[in-house]
Enzyme design. Structure first.
Site, mmCIF file in Angstrom:
data_model
loop_
_atom_site.group_PDB
_atom_site.id
_atom_site.type_symbol
_atom_site.label_atom_id
_atom_site.label_comp_id
_atom_site.label_asym_id
_atom_site.label_seq_id
_atom_site.Cartn_x
_atom_site.Cartn_y
_atom_site.Cartn_z
ATOM 1 N N GLY B 54 0.824 -1.185 0.000
ATOM 2 C CA GLY B 54 0.000 0.000 0.000
ATOM 3 C C GLY B 54 0.868 1.249 0.000
ATOM 4 N N SER B 55 0.316 2.373 -0.452
ATOM 5 C CA SER B 55 1.036 3.636 -0.330
ATOM 6 C C SER B 55 0.895 4.137 1.102
ATOM 7 C CB SER B 55 0.479 4.657 -1.317
ATOM 8 O OG SER B 55 0.764 4.246 -2.636
ATOM 9 N N GLY B 56 1.617 5.201 1.437
ATOM 10 C CA GLY B 56 1.561 5.746 2.785
ATOM 11 C C GLY B 56 2.746 5.328 3.635
ATOM 12 N N HIS B 57 3.668 4.535 3.030
ATOM 13 C CA HIS B 57 4.857 4.076 3.758
ATOM 14 C C HIS B 57 6.127 4.723 3.221
ATOM 15 C CE1 HIS B 57 2.128 1.095 5.289
ATOM 16 N NE2 HIS B 57 2.011 0.497 4.124
ATOM 17 N N LYS B 105 5.568 -8.328 1.987
ATOM 18 C CA LYS B 105 5.353 -8.146 3.419
ATOM 19 C C LYS B 105 4.175 -9.009 3.841
ATOM 20 C CE LYS B 105 4.880 -3.655 3.459
ATOM 21 N NZ LYS B 105 4.732 -3.516 1.996
ATOM 22 N N ASP B 110 -1.511 -8.481 0.779
ATOM 23 C CA ASP B 110 -0.277 -8.503 -0.011
ATOM 24 C C ASP B 110 0.050 -9.918 -0.448
ATOM 25 O OD1 ASP B 110 -0.293 -6.138 1.868
ATOM 26 O OD2 ASP B 110 1.466 -5.617 0.678
ATOM 27 N N HIS B 219 0.228 0.582 9.408
ATOM 28 C CA HIS B 219 -0.998 0.963 8.711
ATOM 29 C C HIS B 219 -1.901 1.802 9.604
ATOM 30 C CE1 HIS B 219 0.524 -2.487 6.483
ATOM 31 N NE2 HIS B 219 -0.006 -1.908 5.440
#
Ligand SMILES: Nc1ncnc2c1ncn2[C@@H]1O[C@H](COP(=O)(O)OP(=O)(O)O)[C@@H](O)[C@H]1O
Ligand SMILES: Nc1ncnc2c1ncn2[C@@H]1O[C@H](COP(=O)(O)OP(=O)(O)O)[C@@H](O)[C@H]1O
Ligand SMILES: [Mg+2]
Ligand SMILES: [Mg+2]
Ligand SMILES: [Mg+2]
Ligand SMILES: [Mg+2]
Lengths: 211, 333, 333, 211
Positions: B54-57, B105, B110, B219
């Site tokens: 996911g994005s945001g990392h 991950k 995922d 998350h």
């Protein structure tokens, strides 16, 4: 009393519309024990599916379900994408070539879908996932057929079983999915995937009530 | 919600455009399906190493694309695993004939999406190996659950695995290196604040002024337990103890210490935490021979930190020191 | 106050210990008086380049100590200029016989303390030049005021000046390079939130959920004006316009674009802002040929960003590309 | 009616104690138009000065002031460090060798200190700085001497002039120091340095009242 292709398309519209209406609620549920994206994910996937389905609206029901499944897989992401995607793809295989579904056709189709979810996610009953809504619904559906219930009644019973299974996830300690990372803290919250699955079954019951 | 964004639905794509423009000498970004890929991909005869999530990392994973690390990265929606079509496209784009490694991950989404992508790639005749990173000691491992999350060790694994691939080692060996890093790495994180998913518009959870979450993931989810805010020295103890006991790390071990920020915590605090963790480790005779300090695997603007320890040997130390040229990690070149 | 700290009065020293431990291959930290210095200082025959300022701007300045950038940095208390004795000690430690350059951000306190330090150093026979950085277009310049603040251009000036010093250029020339970067550089910043000085214990100012500050500095101070929160595209306009008009930057110019985070804003937003700024510039025919994106000159955990543009020519471009090895900036080595 | 060396040491203690008492208030003032550190800076510097002064308590007043000045320069930092540091160093030069100060000695000493601040910071009256408290105090002191007022009265008048100058900074738009970056927004706030300077003069008046 059969489910026509148009009825199937109407159901997909109703399912997408209800998910849109409950988008923020689903995301809130996910915020409590997950990562606050289930509503947005499902909404994105179903809207794209509705668009994609236009191009195959004149094909058989199997093709329509397959198209929805592949679209969900490629637009939803997360856990729900492969799970709902596999469910619809399996439903597509089970209903391949059909232009309408009898109640028994639908049971076989839905069973294939639920098996797909279990195969993909390996969740057991009680793990606090969408399976806790889907499996009871499937069992209720089979039972109704055995008792020779009408399509409308059978579908409504299935939706109610899903809702009960959904609510039963509240006290559960999650063993699968993100909520499992919370351990004991996951208890006391309703599982978002079980909620979206119940919406799926309730909209089917509503749309096909008159079938 | 206070963010430097336009519309929530455009955050990921607009941020990717910025990444592409700022680092056009290293990578390019493909859209529909979205993936970040090395300029010179596919590198003939080299195992392609890809990851995604996911994005945001950020900077993970797109900021780790480049020489010596990832050949491609697949960004999903914020906190949402990317989809198989992205992973398939990335796999094809980096396949230099030596096969492709997927670094995954350990999150249900995922894992399932990468599984489907690997099947599709194999059906197209591409050799694919997958390694799942599950290093988060905050989660008890068990056969009957989703298992441990993949967190900080992912960054170290991507660096070392990428270095092994640059040495033109075969797919099996490159995958072995990745599994070894995962086996030698453990992490634990904590949060001072929650974070706000753009679509959600408000913090994922509320945390009172005097409380913190221990055992969080990446998350914005709440952690294993909530407790009263404590001094840095005590927080360091809470993070280091379960890590050291889990592997276990023992006196005499040489380790890489990765002190990671969750996104909203400034460097002055990360270095202070590094000092506390380092004191504890040297007290136990564990020798920190390599270090990484900064916000490399984040949870949007969450304030907090995570500690990752990776037990080193000569091979891993050399792989860490090998040249790398990516937007976020760069040395030796 | 939510911070990863022990006691407010120990923040600076404990963070410096972490910096020293994590980067022992590049630098060491001296205490009483406090300064961060290159391991190999003094470098014989090389002009020593030092800077300094209050803490709370990490990685600036201590994170810029190393080959190709600063020889030493003097950290003051949080947001408080360091003192002449620190600067004198650092000046002596880096004097390789070719003199020492002081890079000073234009704040009353910094300027006065560096002035006193330069006088003391000269009285001990060390040749000292000082360059004051004043690039903040949010502040009107005037003979009768303290003038413009030194902000983002400081980072670029320290990199390019350090590169010039590595080339063994004489003090006068190295100082000239620094003045040139300052003359070619302009910055403007904004804040989404305030920040909390550890000693103060609460935010320096309160900012409602739907408002932002435009024209801030790097000390958590309010900006020139407060306004309603706006989309990233509009914020980019507000930051770029005064910068472009001030130098002025014109079509055909080649520039370095430094998109800086204030400390609490994650990379996903900084890259999104980079994309917006880059679109505006290319719309005006201004060509971004070098980029830096990240939180390099910060205001503790403040959320927000600043834009710095430096007009490039061959000399400055080469100096930017030259190898650098510091904790925060590293390439080519 | 002279100010003994012990009276000078008592004043420094009283000054440091009052700064400690008003530390947070001074920092709040600085938060409004600066960077929220003036209270902490002054407190740190004066506490260290008190400690340092022990070692020269048996020396002349000039040495004591010089020691305070050098300690402030090396421990306060920011703008206040060089300014107060220079003030005390200049006061030290002006009172070099003295074991006690007559009122006229003090006026000369304080004048040297104020000149040091102006020389170092180049602020004019009305720039919204400590100078707006120091200069009126110096003028009041001179006037009192001209009128042959007692030491106690002269010091009290000086403190009152400083307080008036301090309050007069509220409507000013800052031209020097950090507050100047705020432009018009700096108006409506009291200048922290003017406040600490007033504390300095008021504690002198209180401590030496009976001199
Ligand atoms: N292994 C699994 N089997 C079945 N359903 C699962 C499994 N893991 C997660 N789920 C369902 O997926 C839902 C979460 O979906 P979503 O939030 O979209 O994905 P993610 O958790 O990746 O963010 C959960 O509420 C749960 O019902
Ligand atoms: N040029 C100047 N001349 C005289 N006093 C000044 C000048 N600049 C600032 N000051 C004084 O210094 C005070 C601020 O001190 P402090 O907060 O300790 O330093 P800084 O502004 O560096 O944080 C201001 O309130 C003002 O009274
Ligand atoms: Mg989710
Ligand atoms: Mg998700
Ligand atoms: Mg200050
Ligand atoms: Mg101040």
């Amino acid at each position: 009393m059969t489910i026509s292709r148009d009825a199937v398309l109407d159901w997909l519209k109703a399912f997408a519309a209800e998910i849109e209406a409950q988008k923020d609620y689903l995301t809130q549920l996910d915020a409590a024990i997950g990562d606050a994206d289930h509503g947005a994910n499902m909404h994105r996937g179903l809207q794209t599916s509705l668009a994609k389905v236009q191009s195959v609206a004149d094909k058989d029901i199997g093709t329509i379900f397959k198209t929805v499944g592949m679209t969900l897989v490629s637009t939803v992401g997360g856990a729900a994408g492969p799970l709902y995607g596999t469910m619809f793809m399996q439903m597509g295989t089970a209903s391949a070539g059909k232009m309408e579904l009898s109640l028994t056709d639908w049971v076989a189709t839905f069973e294939a879908g639920v098996n797909g979810v279990v195969m993909r996610g390996k969740a057991n009953l009680g793990d606090k996932t969408m399976v806790d809504a889907l499996t009871p619904a499937l069992n209720a559906l089979k039972e109704s057929v055995a008792n020779g219930a009408s399509t409308g009644v059978a579908l409504q019973k299935a939706a109610e079983a899903a809702a009960q299974g959904r609510d039963a996830t509240i006290p559960m300690v999650a063993k699968k999915g993100r909520a499992s990372y919370l351990g004991e803290r996951s208890a006391g919250h309703l599982d978002p995937g079980a909620a979206s699955s119940t919406i799926m079954l309730q909209t089917a019951a509503n749309t096909w009530a008159t079938s | 919600m206070k963010k430097l964004i336009n519309k929530p639905e455009d955050v990921v794509v607009e941020s990717l455009r910025g990444l592409a423009a700022a680092h056009a000498d290293i990578l390019r970004v493909e859209f529909d399906p979205n993936f970040v890929v090395r300029l010179d991909a596919p590198v003939k005869g080299k195992v392609g190493v890809i990851s995604g999530g996911g994005s945001g990392h950020e900077p993970m994973h797109g900021g780790f694309v480049g020489y010596g690390m990832l050949d491609a990265a697949c960004p999903g929606a914020v906190f949402t695993s990317p989809t198989p079509d992205q992973m398939l496209a990335a796999t094809k784009a980096v396949n230099g004939g030596a096969g492709v490694l997927h670094i995954v991950k350990n999150y249900t989404g995922d894992v399932m999406n990468f599984e489907m992508a690997a099947d599709l790639a194999r059906s197209e005749g591409i050799e694919v190996e997958s390694v799942v990173i599950n290093d988060d000691v905050a989660v008890q491992d068990s056969l009957y659950t989703a298992g441990r999350r993949g967190v900080g060790t992912t960054v170290i694994a991507e660096k070392m695995t990428g270095a092994a691939a640059e040495q033109r080692r075969p797919l099996k060996e490159v995958a072995e290196v990745c599994r070894k890093v995962n086996a030698m790495g453990r992490s634990m994180g904590m949060a001072l604040t929650s974070c706000t998913v753009p679509h959600a518009g408000k913090p994922t959870f509320d945390l009172p002024e005097d409380e913190m979450e221990i055992g969080i993931g990446i998350h914005g989810e709440p952690g294993r337990q909530r407790m009263k805010l404590a001094p840095a020295a005590e927080i360091a103890e809470m993070l280091v103890k379960p890590i050291v006991e889990d592997l276990p790390f023992k006196s005499g071990d040489e380790v890489l210490l990765f002190l990671n920020g969750m996104g909203g915590t400034p460097l002055i605090e990360l270095y202070l935490m590094y000092n506390e963790v380092n004191k504890i480790l040297s007290g136990q005779g564990i020798k920190v021979t390599r270090s990484l300090v900064g916000s490399y695997i984040t949870s949007l603007e969450m304030a907090g930190c995570s500690v990752t320890l990776v037990k080193l040997d000569d091979e891993l130390t050399k792989l860490w020191d090998a040249p790398v040229k990516t937007p976020a990690l760069r040395w030796g070149i």
